[in-house]
Design a protein around this motif. Structure first.
Motif, PDB file in Angstrom:
ATOM      1  N   THR A  61      -6.566   5.157  10.477  1.00 38.34           N
ATOM      2  CA  THR A  61      -5.700   4.047  10.310  1.00 38.34           C
ATOM      3  C   THR A  61      -6.257   3.302   8.953  1.00 38.34           C
ATOM      4  OG1 THR A  61      -5.390   4.153  12.757  1.00 38.34           O
ATOM      5  CG2 THR A  61      -4.836   1.986  11.348  1.00 38.34           C
ATOM      6  N   ALA A  62      -7.664   3.182   8.875  1.00 37.52           N
ATOM      7  CA  ALA A  62      -7.705   2.406   7.666  1.00 37.52           C
ATOM      8  C   ALA A  62      -7.450   3.155   6.570  1.00 37.52           C
ATOM      9  CB  ALA A  62      -9.406   2.338   7.932  1.00 37.52           C
ATOM     10  N   ALA A  63      -7.660   4.487   6.168  1.00 43.76           N
ATOM     11  CA  ALA A  63      -7.328   4.985   5.149  1.00 43.76           C
ATOM     12  C   ALA A  63      -5.600   5.152   4.917  1.00 43.76           C
ATOM     13  CB  ALA A  63      -7.748   6.581   5.092  1.00 43.76           C
ATOM     14  N   GLU A  64      -4.808   5.324   6.047  1.00 47.31           N
ATOM     15  CA  GLU A  64      -3.437   5.164   5.620  1.00 47.31           C
ATOM     16  C   GLU A  64      -3.079   3.946   5.202  1.00 47.31           C
ATOM     17  OE1 GLU A  64      -1.760   8.212   9.342  1.00 47.31           O
ATOM     18  OE2 GLU A  64      -2.121   6.276   9.872  1.00 47.31           O
ATOM     19  N   VAL A  65      -3.368   2.622   5.838  1.00 54.18           N
ATOM     20  CA  VAL A  65      -3.041   1.528   5.417  1.00 54.18           C
ATOM     21  C   VAL A  65      -3.303   0.977   4.104  1.00 54.18           C
ATOM     22  CG1 VAL A  65      -3.053  -0.965   6.003  1.00 54.18           C
ATOM     23  CG2 VAL A  65      -3.089   0.774   7.916  1.00 54.18           C
ATOM     24  N   VAL A  66      -4.633   1.338   3.880  1.00 53.71           N
ATOM     25  CA  VAL A  66      -5.198   1.141   2.292  1.00 53.71           C
ATOM     26  C   VAL A  66      -4.489   1.873   1.268  1.00 53.71           C
ATOM     27  CG1 VAL A  66      -7.078   1.236   0.884  1.00 53.71           C
ATOM     28  CG2 VAL A  66      -7.460   0.213   3.146  1.00 53.71           C
ATOM     29  N   ALA A  67      -4.066   3.275   1.741  1.00 56.88           N
ATOM     30  CA  ALA A  67      -3.343   3.948   0.699  1.00 56.88           C
ATOM     31  C   ALA A  67      -1.992   3.363   0.512  1.00 56.88           C
ATOM     32  CB  ALA A  67      -3.296   5.313   1.525  1.00 56.88           C
ATOM     33  N   LEU A  68      -1.629   2.902   1.699  1.00 55.84           N
ATOM     34  CA  LEU A  68       0.176   2.198   1.487  1.00 55.84           C
ATOM     35  C   LEU A  68      -0.131   0.912   0.810  1.00 55.84           C
ATOM     36  CD1 LEU A  68       2.743   2.614   2.669  1.00 55.84           C
ATOM     37  CD2 LEU A  68       2.171   1.347   4.624  1.00 55.84           C
ATOM     38  N   LEU A  69      -1.192   0.215   0.668  1.00 57.17           N
ATOM     39  CA  LEU A  69      -1.428  -0.947  -0.122  1.00 57.17           C
ATOM     40  C   LEU A  69      -1.869  -0.768  -1.537  1.00 57.17           C
ATOM     41  CD1 LEU A  69      -3.499  -3.010   2.426  1.00 57.17           C
ATOM     42  CD2 LEU A  69      -1.099  -3.410   1.942  1.00 57.17           C
ATOM     43  N   SER A  70      -2.317   0.833  -1.819  1.00 58.46           N
ATOM     44  CA  SER A  70      -2.715   1.116  -3.087  1.00 58.46           C
ATOM     45  C   SER A  70      -1.497   1.130  -4.071  1.00 58.46           C
ATOM     46  CB  SER A  70      -3.486   2.225  -3.303  1.00 58.46           C
ATOM     47  OG  SER A  70      -4.670   1.989  -2.145  1.00 58.46           O
ATOM     48  N   GLU A  71      -0.467   1.467  -3.802  1.00 55.10           N
ATOM     49  CA  GLU A  71       0.779   1.766  -4.607  1.00 55.10           C
ATOM     50  C   GLU A  71       2.007   1.157  -3.979  1.00 55.10           C
ATOM     51  OE1 GLU A  71       3.363   5.596  -5.946  1.00 55.10           O
ATOM     52  OE2 GLU A  71       1.260   5.717  -5.769  1.00 55.10           O
ATOM     53  N   GLU A  72       2.779   0.402  -4.515  1.00 54.87           N
ATOM     54  CA  GLU A  72       3.741  -0.333  -4.136  1.00 54.87           C
ATOM     55  C   GLU A  72       4.755   0.842  -3.484  1.00 54.87           C
ATOM     56  OE1 GLU A  72       7.636  -3.059  -5.635  1.00 54.87           O
ATOM     57  OE2 GLU A  72       6.013  -2.624  -6.988  1.00 54.87           O
ATOM     58  N   ALA A  73       5.087   0.394  -2.338  1.00 54.75           N
ATOM     59  CA  ALA A  73       6.014   1.533  -1.515  1.00 54.75           C
ATOM     60  C   ALA A  73       7.343   1.184  -2.013  1.00 54.75           C
ATOM     61  CB  ALA A  73       6.037   1.135   0.034  1.00 54.75           C
ATOM     62  N   PRO A  74       8.392   2.220  -2.072  1.00 52.85           N
ATOM     63  CA  PRO A  74       9.917   1.989  -2.509  1.00 52.85           C
ATOM     64  C   PRO A  74      10.469   0.777  -1.420  1.00 52.85           C
ATOM     65  CG  PRO A  74       9.384   4.325  -1.807  1.00 52.85           C
ATOM     66  CD  PRO A  74       8.143   3.488  -1.304  1.00 52.85           C
ATOM     67  N   ARG A  75      11.348  -0.081  -2.012  1.00 51.11           N
ATOM     68  CA  ARG A  75      12.186  -1.006  -1.490  1.00 51.11           C
ATOM     69  C   ARG A  75      12.763  -0.588   0.010  1.00 51.11           C
ATOM     70  NH1 ARG A  75      14.868  -4.909  -5.894  1.00 51.11           N
ATOM     71  NH2 ARG A  75      12.863  -5.215  -7.366  1.00 51.11           N
ATOM     72  N   GLU A  76      13.197   0.485   0.091  1.00 54.46           N
ATOM     73  CA  GLU A  76      14.007   0.733   1.140  1.00 54.46           C
ATOM     74  C   GLU A  76      12.726   1.219   2.524  1.00 54.46           C
ATOM     75  OE1 GLU A  76      13.380   4.583  -1.543  1.00 54.46           O
ATOM     76  OE2 GLU A  76      13.795   2.482  -1.654  1.00 54.46           O
ATOM     77  N   TYR A  77      11.237   1.068   2.108  1.00 52.56           N
ATOM     78  CA  TYR A  77      10.594   0.858   3.373  1.00 52.56           C
ATOM     79  C   TYR A  77      10.571  -0.344   4.020  1.00 52.56           C
ATOM     80  CZ  TYR A  77       8.408   5.359   2.414  1.00 52.56           C
ATOM     81  OH  TYR A  77       8.253   7.042   2.014  1.00 52.56           O
ATOM     82  N   GLY A  78      11.125  -1.465   3.399  1.00 54.76           N
ATOM     83  CA  GLY A  78      11.117  -2.642   3.862  1.00 54.76           C
ATOM     84  C   GLY A  78       9.944  -3.422   3.876  1.00 54.76           C
ATOM     85  N   ASP A  79       9.847  -4.808   4.311  1.00 56.88           N
ATOM     86  CA  ASP A  79       8.513  -5.699   4.090  1.00 56.88           C
ATOM     87  C   ASP A  79       7.623  -5.637   5.223  1.00 56.88           C
ATOM     88  OD1 ASP A  79      10.322  -6.979   6.005  1.00 56.88           O
ATOM     89  OD2 ASP A  79      10.398  -8.970   4.713  1.00 56.88           O
ATOM     90  N   ASP A  80       8.135  -5.036   6.296  1.00 52.28           N
ATOM     91  CA  ASP A  80       7.130  -4.819   7.369  1.00 52.28           C
ATOM     92  C   ASP A  80       5.774  -3.763   7.135  1.00 52.28           C
ATOM     93  OD1 ASP A  80       5.691  -4.878   9.663  1.00 52.28           O
ATOM     94  OD2 ASP A  80       7.384  -4.315  10.781  1.00 52.28           O
ATOM     95  N   LEU A  81       4.899  -4.079   6.950  1.00 48.78           N
ATOM     96  CA  LEU A  81       3.889  -2.847   6.731  1.00 48.78           C
ATOM     97  C   LEU A  81       3.655  -2.022   7.699  1.00 48.78           C
ATOM     98  CD1 LEU A  81       1.535  -2.156   4.592  1.00 48.78           C
ATOM     99  CD2 LEU A  81      -0.085  -3.623   5.720  1.00 48.78           C
ATOM    100  N   ALA A  82       3.866  -2.319   8.899  1.00 46.73           N
ATOM    101  CA  ALA A  82       3.778  -1.506  10.147  1.00 46.73           C
ATOM    102  C   ALA A  82       4.784  -0.573  10.026  1.00 46.73           C
ATOM    103  CB  ALA A  82       3.624  -2.085  11.360  1.00 46.73           C
ATOM    104  N   GLY A  83       6.164  -0.936   9.820  1.00 46.56           N
ATOM    105  CA  GLY A  83       7.245  -0.286   9.663  1.00 46.56           C
ATOM    106  C   GLY A  83       6.904   0.732   8.319  1.00 46.56           C
ATOM    107  N   ALA A  84       6.634   0.256   7.238  1.00 51.83           N
ATOM    108  CA  ALA A  84       6.298   0.990   6.075  1.00 51.83           C
ATOM    109  C   ALA A  84       5.422   2.352   6.578  1.00 51.83           C
ATOM    110  CB  ALA A  84       5.909   0.124   5.245  1.00 51.83           C
ATOM    111  N   LEU A  85       4.441   2.011   7.254  1.00 49.79           N
ATOM    112  CA  LEU A  85       3.470   3.029   7.464  1.00 49.79           C
ATOM    113  C   LEU A  85       4.186   4.160   8.323  1.00 49.79           C
ATOM    114  CD1 LEU A  85       0.654   4.299   7.627  1.00 49.79           C
ATOM    115  CD2 LEU A  85       0.160   2.562   9.641  1.00 49.79           C
TER     116      LEU A  85
END
Length: 846
Positions: free
Chosen positions: A450-474
């Motif tokens: 989980t730590a690696a997944e969330v940090v990877a998501l924070l390392s590069e801006e996700a597409p806008r269609e992923y939304g603004d909820d980090l858990a949903g983007a994951l």
């Protein structure tokens, strides 16, 4: 088989003897070569000896971008008739293609920076080529400074080459100890310049916003270029969003393939761009295509004239890219893409008159970017303030101070800025120190995956269609199916490997163990929020009156329809500030609760007594707060007297000394002292508000020490306190009534009060008949009083500071006007010689 025909055609070959001489004689060199001359491919091969005419050396080539590093390695391998990983390999973040016999390795500057931190001697490397150094990326500047330090102190035999098509050659030469400048003139093909400004004015870029009218114009210029010129078209745009928008407007082009290339594009797309196409192509690219890449078939460049540069607001702790006008150097680089293989043309989407006003070079990142990672790198290098490093531009002091504050908060540096053991671990993670801290500290709580997944998501801006909820983007990234999720999975794998290397990370500044067990068993949304909060502890925010207050003190708003809207607590991972808005806007955040907030941002948790002037009185309370967010408040009955005194002084500063009790005598005393200070100076005290605040201990104690609230101030006799400022020690205090008397006896015998409200010239208001017989105006402390001569009814009849002049010239008019109105009062023709009186003529006759 080596492709000598292709190598011999590269114009930089003519500069190789001069480059060899410079390296042999000086050890360093600056190579200036136009685009397409082969500086990125032929030079490393020649220096390594792989072409068979030089001794064998191991060469490392540093490129600013991953796409350029891969492309350069593949091109060199092709020139040698080999595959990458044999004589030529490459290493970028998350990917390494290097073999036992590799002599030329192309790396990103970030990878080289990590390698230098692990092995300062750079053992086994003979030559380092810093390619495209004109771009002034922070990692590239840092690598150059470290390499020069290594050459000066550890390895004088290490050869360094700074290479670019457009750069401050003399600046780099001076930085590298007076290195010779070697120029390859080359035989660049001519490029026609076509000025194609919009017909109507467009709004200038602001933040990340680009006027849609400009993008529509760029699309129309691309269509025009396709109609007017042969060959493929390379169009430069500032970012991924703009590329997607222009691509949408180019739909329906017959026989034309539209490709999108940027740092986040899939490897397959990047490879397709760098290979000849079967159909005519339009390549929409960010600045990644400015340097080191030859896009085959391109004969036309369409330049939007825009670029993206990093900016940071140190006061708010919010950093992001911003859209700017591209520099003249970038414009030359972009235009050069059209003339690499044959004569071409560049269509510039701005007026020719504007070109001279563009900046000469892009802004160095060290001047405008977030310096947290840089500050950690130089601290690990042993030079916390970077004062001993060879840098073209020194880092701004304010930016470095802000960076050190962040590093201290996560335990990466000690009190004097030196890297801690924990800091070294964070630096070697290959992540921004914030994200490194989140990874290292969250693994024991939420697990490595989980730590690696969330940090990877924070390392590069996700597409806008992923939304603004980090858990949903994951959850969206896990489902896969797009280019972003593919890159995300690669980064997750890399971060898991990083975690496995850190078997026992230092524990200083890690979250407290309390609550960790409960968090490990909590829902995933809470764990995701915990990781985000570790990365951005000052951006933990609580709902407060329709917006969110971050612990940093910045307010943020959540968009309408967001899944985050209305939740009590947030961890804000990404935020920006829209144009004209005072609050930040949450672009990516995660739901947390107060327990997670306390755990993640524990370094900012404090309980203290707060005593302040608020709402017109002293407010004393004990507050538990997380930064700017108040968690619990209760009244404080026995507040520290020093804090109370400070609050009372603040109240006096805000509302003035009118809070004290000013009797009429006290008001007059202050006015008299102001008069004496103005006209006589020392030792008479200055009694203006600022001066009284400066000497408050001398005149307002001990009354202030006994006060606890506003009502106590109102009982302090200001006059009695003010008298303490009189010059008692010199004995001058006894002359107060002599120099500035409260009253003056006039010729009639009356004692009249002097009005000192205007210290420049006090006023004596007296009935005219009482001043008969006085030849000159009365004075106090040598200053003539302004005499208000009153009628018998007490109304002003005349004002004068020169009584003799008034008797001579002004009295006649007053006498003529008033004696008919007041016949019982004396109106002599010679007032200067008449007897003064307080009475009427009738009384005088009796």
């Amino acid at each position: 088989m080596i492709r000598y025909d292709a190598l011999d055609a590269l114009p930089v070959r003519s500069a190789l003897p001069g480059l060899d001489d410079a390296l042999e004689g000086h050890g360093t060199a600056v190579l200036v070569a136009p685009p397409g001359t082969g500086k990125t491919t032929l030079v490393p091969l020649a220096l390594s000896g792989l072409l068979g005419d030089r001794p064998g050396r191991r060469v490392v080539v540093a490129e600013p971008r991953r796409i350029a590093a891969r492309a350069a390695a593949r091109r060199m391998a092709w020139l040698l008739g080999e595959k990458t990983g044999e004589s030529v390999g490459y290493t970028v973040r998350g990917e390494r293609v290097v073999g036992r016999h590799t002599r030329v390795e192309v790396v990103t500057t970030g990878v080289l920076l990590q390698r230098l931190q692990r092995d300062q001697e750079l053992a086994g490397v003979d030559v380092v080529v810093l390619d495209e150094c004109h771009e002034r990326h922070l990692d590239a500047d840092t690598v150059a400074a470290f390499l020069w330090d290594v050459r000066e102190t550890l390895r004088p035999e290490l050869r360094l080459v700074a290479a670019s098509a457009t750069t401050d050659a003399q600046g780099w030469a001076g930085l590298l100890g007076g290195a010779p400048v070697v120029e390859a003139r080359g035989a660049a093909h001519p490029v026609d310049v076509v000025w194609a400004p919009p017909v109507r004015p467009v709004r200038p870029p602001h933040g990340m916003r680009v006027d849609p009218a400009l993008l529509a114009h760029v699309a129309s210029v691309v269509r025009r270029a396709l109609a007017e010129r042969d060959g493929d078209v390379l169009c430069f745009l500032p970012g991924v969003g703009e590329i997607a928008r222009v691509a949408g407007q180019l739909g329906g082009l017959d026989g034309v393939e539209v490709l999108q290339v940027h740092g986040r594009a899939p490897a397959a797309v990047q490879d397709a761009v760098l290979a000849p196409g079967e159909r005519r192509r339009v390549v929409l690219a960010t600045s990644v295509a400015e340097s080191s890449l030859t896009v085959p078939g391109v004969r036309v460049v369409v330049d939007s004239g825009l670029a993206r540069e990093p900016r940071v607001d140190h006061a708010r702790g919010l950093s992001a890219l911003t859209t700017v006008r591209a520099s003249q150097a970038a414009g030359r680089q972009r235009a050069g893409r059209a003339g690499r293989e044959a004569p071409g043309a560049v269509y510039r989407c701005w007026a020719e008159a504007e070109d001279a006003r563009l900046p000469r070079y892009p802004s160095p990142e060290i001047k405008v970017a977030d310096l947290t990672a840089f500050a950690l790198q130089v601290a690990c290098w042993g030079d916390p303030d970077a004062s001993g490093l060879a840098l073209l531009d020194m880092p701004p002091g304010g930016a470095m101070a802000a960076a050190r504050d962040v590093l201290a908060a996560v335990g990466a540096v000690d009190a004097v800025g030196r890297a801690t053991e924990r800091g070294v671990v964070l630096a070697r993670s290959g992540l921004h120190p914030r994200l490194g801290r989140a990874l290292v500290d969250s693994v024991p709580v939420v697990g490595a995956e989980t730590a690696a997944e969330v940090v990877a998501l924070l390392s590069e801006e996700a597409p806008r269609e992923y939304g603004d909820d980090l858990a949903g983007a994951l959850r969206r990234a896990r489902r896969g199916g797009d280019a972003y999720s593919s890159r995300w999975r690669s980064e997750v794998r890399r971060l898991r490997a990083v975690v496995s290397e850190i078997s026992h990370p230092p524990t200083r500044n890690r979250p407290q163990d309390a609550g960790v067990g409960a968090l490990a068993d909590s829902p995933e949304e809470r764990q995701v929020g915990f990781v985000a909060a570790l990365a951005f502890p000052e951006r933990v925010a609580r709902s407060d009156g329709g917006s969110y207050l971050m612990v940093s003190g910045t307010r943020a708003e959540v968009g309408d329809g967001s899944a985050l809207r209305g939740v009590p607590w947030l961890a804000v991972a990404v935020a920006d500030r829209p144009v004209g808005k005072g609050h930040a806007r949450v672009q990516l955040g995660a739901v947390v609760d107060e327990d997670v907030a306390r755990l993640a941002a524990g370094a900012l948790l404090q309980e203290r007594d707060e005593v302040r002037w608020d709402g017109g009185d002293v407010v004393a309370r004990r507050v538990e707060r997380l930064g700017a967010v108040e968690l619990a408040v209760r009244a404080l009955r026995d507040a520290d007297p020093g804090l109370v005194r400070g609050a009372l002084l603040d109240g006096l500063r805000r509302e003035g000394f009118g809070l004290l009790r000013w009797s009429p005598e006290a008001v007059v005393l202050r006015q008299r002292l102001a008069f004496l200070r103005l006209h006589l100076g020392e030792p008479w005290p200055d009694v203006c508000d600022d001066a009284l605040h400066a000497r408050v201990e001398e005149w307002l104690e001990p009354e202030l020490g006994r006060a606890r609230r506003r009502a106590d101030l109102a009982r302090i006799d200001a006059g009695e306190a003010l008298a303490r400022l009189l010059p008692w020690a010199s004995g001058e205090a006894g002359r107060l009534d002599e120099l500035a008397p409260e009253r003056m006896t006039v010729p009639s015998g009356s004692s009249i009060r002097i009005d000192y409200a205007r210290p420049e010239q006090p006023v004596l208001a007296v009935k005219l008949q009482e001043m008969f017989g006085l030849q000159e105006s009365p004075r106090v402390a040598g200053v003539p009083l302004l005499v208000h001569l009153l009628s018998p009814a007490g109304r002003p009849a005349a004002v004068t500071a020169d009584l003799a002049s008034f008797w001579r010239d002004g009295y006649k008019g007053v006498r003529a006007e008033l004696r008919g109105r007041y016949p019982k009062h004396p109106w002599p023709e010679d007032p200067a010689g008449a007897e003064p009186t307080r009475h009427t003529n009738a009384r005088l006759r009796r």
